[in-house]
Design a protein around this motif. Structure first.
Motif, PDB file in Angstrom:
ATOM      1  N   UNK A  68      89.547 -24.279  64.530  1.00 44.89           N
ATOM      2  CA  UNK A  68      88.315 -25.049  64.621  1.00 44.89           C
ATOM      3  C   UNK A  68      88.599 -26.548  64.633  1.00 44.89           C
ATOM      4  N   UNK A  69      89.584 -26.998  63.859  1.00 44.29           N
ATOM      5  CA  UNK A  69      89.965 -28.414  63.877  1.00 44.29           C
ATOM      6  C   UNK A  69      90.504 -28.793  65.250  1.00 44.29           C
ATOM      7  N   UNK A  70      91.359 -27.964  65.799  1.00 44.78           N
ATOM      8  CA  UNK A  70      91.874 -28.222  67.144  1.00 44.78           C
ATOM      9  C   UNK A  70      90.738 -28.250  68.160  1.00 44.78           C
ATOM     10  N   UNK A  71      89.785 -27.341  67.986  1.00 45.44           N
ATOM     11  CA  UNK A  71      88.659 -27.276  68.907  1.00 45.44           C
ATOM     12  C   UNK A  71      87.824 -28.543  68.842  1.00 45.44           C
ATOM     13  N   UNK A  72      87.599 -29.067  67.641  1.00 41.58           N
ATOM     14  CA  UNK A  72      86.802 -30.282  67.496  1.00 41.58           C
ATOM     15  C   UNK A  72      87.427 -31.444  68.251  1.00 41.58           C
ATOM     16  N   UNK A  73      88.756 -31.507  68.257  1.00 41.45           N
ATOM     17  CA  UNK A  73      89.435 -32.589  68.975  1.00 41.45           C
ATOM     18  C   UNK A  73      89.345 -32.427  70.486  1.00 41.45           C
ATOM     19  N   UNK A  74      89.004 -31.234  70.947  1.00 43.97           N
ATOM     20  CA  UNK A  74      88.877 -31.028  72.390  1.00 43.97           C
ATOM     21  C   UNK A  74      87.703 -31.791  72.978  1.00 43.97           C
ATOM     22  N   UNK A  75      86.816 -32.298  72.128  1.00 43.70           N
ATOM     23  CA  UNK A  75      85.769 -33.180  72.628  1.00 43.70           C
ATOM     24  C   UNK A  75      86.291 -34.533  73.033  1.00 43.70           C
ATOM     25  N   UNK A 106      86.263 -30.424  56.328  1.00 42.36           N
ATOM     26  CA  UNK A 106      86.534 -30.219  57.746  1.00 42.36           C
ATOM     27  C   UNK A 106      86.674 -31.557  58.470  1.00 42.36           C
ATOM     28  N   UNK A 107      85.744 -32.469  58.241  1.00 39.12           N
ATOM     29  CA  UNK A 107      85.823 -33.781  58.886  1.00 39.12           C
ATOM     30  C   UNK A 107      87.114 -34.490  58.470  1.00 39.12           C
ATOM     31  N   UNK A 108      87.497 -34.366  57.213  1.00 36.47           N
ATOM     32  CA  UNK A 108      88.751 -34.972  56.746  1.00 36.47           C
ATOM     33  C   UNK A 108      89.950 -34.377  57.474  1.00 36.47           C
ATOM     34  N   UNK A 109      89.923 -33.063  57.712  1.00 34.76           N
ATOM     35  CA  UNK A 109      91.021 -32.411  58.427  1.00 34.76           C
ATOM     36  C   UNK A 109      91.105 -32.891  59.879  1.00 34.76           C
ATOM     37  N   UNK A 110      89.951 -33.041  60.520  1.00 36.51           N
ATOM     38  CA  UNK A 110      89.942 -33.535  61.898  1.00 36.51           C
ATOM     39  C   UNK A 110      90.465 -34.971  61.940  1.00 36.51           C
ATOM     40  N   UNK A 111      90.016 -35.786  61.006  1.00 36.73           N
ATOM     41  CA  UNK A 111      90.462 -37.175  60.948  1.00 36.73           C
ATOM     42  C   UNK A 111      91.984 -37.241  60.764  1.00 36.73           C
TER      43      UNK A 111
END
Length: 488
Positions: A275-282, A307-312
């Motif tokens: 899901x983190x990888x997917x969020x970065x696909x934006x 989750x937001x912290x992981x994406x960051x």
């Protein structure tokens, strides 16, 4: 150290392919194409205007009877031969794609195979297009339908993926028996020009594919031309309104594949890493310059903060830089104006109370001469913010919370767009339930990012009209004639 200069040696000479002839003389002037990674000139692009479009329509109309009546198996063979030639020129096409719009090597290398696959798939439909037998009543009759091509099809493709659009539109149009005029943008014309040249080398008859790069003047001439039987436009909503207005006097039917503001719904039961990888696909593919990008990330409240912290944290592993570097994940934006537009969204979001966690600025150092903006993550927003409502078309992703499945669906559908939506969840019952409720043309689940040739693609609401891909894409370029024979 600096960036690798544009590989201009691989670029075709810019110009027009009309009726099998390559010409470079323009009736309205030229446009200086700059390599997006360095801002340096590649070539002056001749721009197509009314004169060039008139010539292209005449060439397409001249070629139409021969292509339409060519036996279907011969069409199939020619299209398969074209696909094989595209594969032979893999490295060349990849380099052209990288140079025309700054796509990184790791993304550009997927394009030649994708285009070839589109022509192979649609070639398979060339000898299967037919009609239906119709049951009649109350009197005896023999009734059947004939599927036939529209005729001359005008196709306008965008600068973010012109090579893919070439395959998505021209392959089904050709398989259905149409002849084509394609207008790539002056911002990224090279791949379509080279593909047009390769089509001739593959034996595609002269005039079946005509390539006329240009801007608004050429687009207007194509859309308003009485010799064009069908139009297909891929691009933004504002330009789409101009396309529809130009087509209206001739009642020319128009297919539209427009923008998106796609939501990605991240549920607590999803696979966190995926899901983190997917969020970065934006952000990452095409530097966010993709209509299908999932730029609104809706996260279940119980996992939102972590989750937001992981994406960051994951953003730090995304390499932004030289398109020629095989480790580069994100390249530049297409030009100065697009970069300034994206930066404006980030600046206004911050001014309106949103929190810009990363990015939002032009990148410096070795990247300072190009149009580089890093992954930009924006938190503390709601559905009223401009950065959530409008298509940014850049590497900007916004995050919002939801508490219930119903709220997530409501937020996802609260947009004028309806191109795609994404679901991250390991509960397949939920996936099917939510997919049915989402108002979008494509639903992609669990880090899915792909448009196979057999799958229909297109949008709802302000994201367009019609579909490309699969049999739906073939139907976009055929019209049905009914034949009724009385037996009374």
């Amino acid at each position: 150290m600096g960036l690798t200069p544009a590989n201009t040696s691989v670029l075709p000479k810019a110009g027009f392919i009309i009726g099998g002839e390559k010409t470079t003389d323009s009736s309205i002037g030229t446009y200086d194409h700059l390599y997006p990674a360095t801002g340096k000139l590649t070539q002056a692009i001749p721009l197509g205007g009314k004169a060039e479009m008139d010539a292209a329509v005449a060439a397409a109309r001249k070629a139409l009877p021969g292509w339409r009546e060519l036996p279907a198996n011969e069409k199939r063979k020619l299209m398969l031969g074209f696909a094989a030639l595209i594969r032979e020129h893999f490295d060349e096409i990849k380099s052209i794609v990288m140079t025309e719009n700054g796509s990184p090597d790791m993304m550009a290398e997927a394009f030649p195979e994708w285009i070839a696959d589109l022509f192979e798939y649609n070639a398979g439909w060339a000898d299967k297009i037919g009609g239906d037998m119709i049951t009649t009543w109350p009197v005896p009759a023999f009734d059947y339908t004939i599927d036939e091509p529209y005729g001359v099809v005008g196709i306008i493709v965008p600068w973010n993926g012109p090579a893919i659009s070439f395959g998505q539109m021209i392959a089904p149009a050709m398989a259905a028996g149409n002849t084509c005029i394609i207008k790539p943008s002056e911002f990224a014309p090279y791949s379509c020009i080279r593909l047009g040249e390769l089509a001739l080398e593959a034996g595609i008859p002269e005039g079946v594919i005509n390539v006329v790069p240009g801007g608004g003047e050429g687009g207007s001439a194509l859309c308003s031309h009485p010799g064009v039987d069908k139009l297909h436009f891929t691009g933004g909503g504002h330009t789409a309104q101009k396309v529809l207005s130009a087509a209206q006097p001739n009642m020319t039917p128009v297919g539209l594949e427009l923008g998106g503001k796609s939501a990605r719904l991240v549920f607590a039961d999803s696979d966190r890493q995926k899901a983190v990888q997917a969020a970065l696909m934006g952000c990452i593919p095409m530097s966010g310059q993709a209509c299908i990008a999932g730029t609104r990330v809706l996260v279940e409240d119980s996992i939102y903060d972590s989750f937001v912290a992981d994406v960051q944290n994951a953003v730090g592993y995304v390499k932004v830089g030289d398109p020629a570097d095989k480790d580069t994940a994100m390249g530049p934006l297409i030009h100065q104006q697009q970069m300034e537009r994206v930066l404006g969204f980030a600046e206004r979001a911050s001014a309106n109370g949103a929190e810009v966690l990363t990015g939002g600025q032009r990148m410096g150092g070795d990247l300072a001469e190009g149009y580089f903006v890093g992954p930009t993550l924006v938190a503390n927003v709601d559905n009223s913010h401009e950065v959530v409502r409008d298509e940014v078309f850049g590497p900007v992703v916004s995050f919002m919370r939801f508490k219930t499945e119903e709220e997530a669906i409501q937020l996802a559908n609260d947009t004028p767009y309806g191109l795609a939506a994404y679901i991250e969840s390991d509960d397949l019952t939920r996936v099917h339930r939510v997919a049915q409720a989402l108002d979008a043309g494509s639903i992609l689940v669990n880090n899915a990012y792909g448009l196979p040739a057999a799958a229909p693609f297109g949008g709802n609401k302000k994201s367009g009209v019609g579909r490309v891909g699969g049999i739906h894409g073939i139907r976009e370029f055929i019209r049905t004639k009914n034949v009724y024979i009385s037996m009374a």
